[in-house]
Each structure stands twice: as C-alpha cells, then as structure tokens.
Design a protein around this motif. Structure first.
Motif, short mmCIF file in Angstrom:
data_model
loop_
_atom_site.label_atom_id
_atom_site.label_comp_id
_atom_site.label_asym_id
_atom_site.label_seq_id
_atom_site.Cartn_x
_atom_site.Cartn_y
_atom_site.Cartn_z
N GLU A 24 3.73 89.08 33.71
CA GLU A 24 4.59 89.36 33.16
C GLU A 24 5.42 88.21 32.52
O GLU A 24 6.15 88.06 31.44
N ARG A 25 5.06 86.97 33.23
CA ARG A 25 6.05 85.79 32.76
C ARG A 25 5.15 85.17 31.42
O ARG A 25 5.80 84.83 30.39
N PHE A 26 3.78 85.32 31.27
CA PHE A 26 2.94 84.92 30.28
C PHE A 26 3.44 85.84 28.97
O PHE A 26 3.81 85.36 27.88
N LEU A 27 3.69 87.20 29.21
CA LEU A 27 4.12 87.94 27.87
C LEU A 27 5.75 87.82 27.53
O LEU A 27 5.90 87.67 26.40
N ARG A 28 6.41 87.37 28.46
CA ARG A 28 7.89 87.24 28.38
C ARG A 28 8.00 85.66 27.52
O ARG A 28 8.68 85.77 26.57
N ASP A 29 7.14 84.88 27.94
CA ASP A 29 7.24 83.46 27.52
C ASP A 29 6.53 83.53 26.11
O ASP A 29 7.12 82.80 24.98
N GLY A 30 5.62 84.21 25.91
CA GLY A 30 4.95 84.47 24.66
C GLY A 30 5.94 84.92 23.52
O GLY A 30 5.93 84.48 22.41
N THR A 31 6.56 86.17 24.12
CA THR A 31 7.52 86.75 23.16
C THR A 31 8.84 85.59 22.52
O THR A 31 8.89 85.82 21.38
N ARG A 32 9.22 84.93 23.69
CA ARG A 32 10.26 84.08 23.39
C ARG A 32 9.68 82.90 22.59
O ARG A 32 10.43 82.70 21.54
N GLU A 33 8.62 82.22 22.83
CA GLU A 33 8.16 81.17 21.88
C GLU A 33 7.76 81.73 20.39
O GLU A 33 8.08 80.93 19.46
N LEU A 34 7.03 82.65 20.49
CA LEU A 34 6.50 83.14 19.05
C LEU A 34 7.62 83.69 18.19
O LEU A 34 7.86 83.50 17.12
N THR A 35 8.52 84.38 18.94
CA THR A 35 9.47 84.96 18.00
C THR A 35 10.76 83.82 17.33
O THR A 35 11.16 83.93 16.62
N SER A 36 10.60 82.55 18.25
CA SER A 36 11.35 81.52 17.72
C SER A 36 10.80 80.82 16.53
O SER A 36 11.53 80.03 15.79
N ILE A 37 9.80 81.29 15.90
CA ILE A 37 9.16 80.65 14.63
C ILE A 37 9.53 81.35 13.55
O ILE A 37 9.36 82.52 13.52
N PRO A 38 10.17 80.53 12.43
CA PRO A 38 10.49 81.16 11.25
C PRO A 38 9.36 81.94 10.59
O PRO A 38 8.18 81.51 10.50
#
Lengths: 101, 101
Positions: A24-38
C-alpha cells in the motif's frame, strides 16, 4: 483521444506481494510522486484482476503528446522514483503505450 | 473509476500485420461488432506504440461492473466475433483488466 495523446500504462508485481502495508505504501508513494510531475494527466493506480496474466497492479496515465511524455520520463522526480523505489520493490513489469489509430 | 468499474483491455497482433486494408478492416469490424454489445462503454481501438513490448494494437473498454462484463463475454455477438475473426486473424494477445484498488 486526440491524435497526439498517449495513454501510458505499466503493469507490475511487487516484492511485497498483492496486499499489505508495504504494498500500500508503494502504491501511495508512487501516486504522490508521479502525479507531482507536470504533464501527467488522468493518473490511476489500479489492481490488475484478469486471471489471464500474472501481474497484480497497474499505473495508468495520459499525456497530451510525445513532448509531455518525454519530459515525464526525464523528470528528476521520475528518475529518482525509478532508481529508489521501482528498481528495488518491483519484481517484473510490462509497459504499454496507446495512441489513436 | 467507481469501485465496481472494470477497464478491460486486450493487446494483440494480426496475421495481416500492423498496416493495410485487411488490418484496417479487422479493427473497423471489431469496433462495430463489440460496441454493439450492451454494457460496453468507452470503447477504443488503439495502436500500441511502446517499443518495450511486441504488440501492435489494443482494444480498450469499460464495464459498470462484473455483471456487465460477464454479459459481454457470453453475448452471441462477442462469441461469434471471437470464433469467426479473433481466432482466425489474431496471432497473439494479452488481456488486462483493471479495477480500482
């Protein structure tokens, strides 16, 4: 989709398996990191549920065109996520990119 | 996506290759036949452009839930399309189904 639009998807499995806190942490972190990219649009973290392949998860996102996709690929946040998390926590994956016919 | 929603995708290659009249006819007929089935939403016939896998095309569609997906799978139009066109014109394929986490 508009002619230049790209739907980028990756299906994958995690060392930590299909359930649990680390997963769950990987999926949450991935979502946060990747959606921050323009340029990343329509991002979704998904469960892969077809029994006809062996992957557990998917990330799906869209780009307005090749320039936005390339900017994402070379963005420091993406590069760091791949190096620090993807390469250490993902066991196998397959990338799929769709464009209009 | 809503919790029960399913995005069903299949990536595939054709005997007739990535271009040409026979290929275009398959994609056109597939779109016409499959979109005529009740419950099929957001259908797209797409070109698979990632060099990191060996598939040329994709069909992507969404269902409101498992019942609509099962009704599609067993619908006579789908069964006939698989038997008459898919099994004779597709060389290889991979199915991917996404649901929300």
């Amino acid at each position: 989709m508009k002619p230049t639009r790209i739907r980028h998807q990756v299906i994958f499995c995690l060392k930590s398996g299909a359930q649990g806190e680390t997963t769950e942490r990987f999926l949450r972190d991935g979502t946060r990191e990747l959606t921050s990219i323009p340029g990343v649009e329509a991002f979704q973290a998904l469960r892969q549920v077809s029994p006809k392949n062996d992957y557990d998860f998917g990330f799906s996102m869209e780009f307005s065109g090749p320039e936005a996709y390339e900017a994402y690929n070379s963005h420091p946040t993406h590069v760091a996520f791949v190096r620090e998390r993807w390469q250490t926590e993902v066991t196998r994956f397959l990338e799929i990119d769709f464009r209009n016919l």
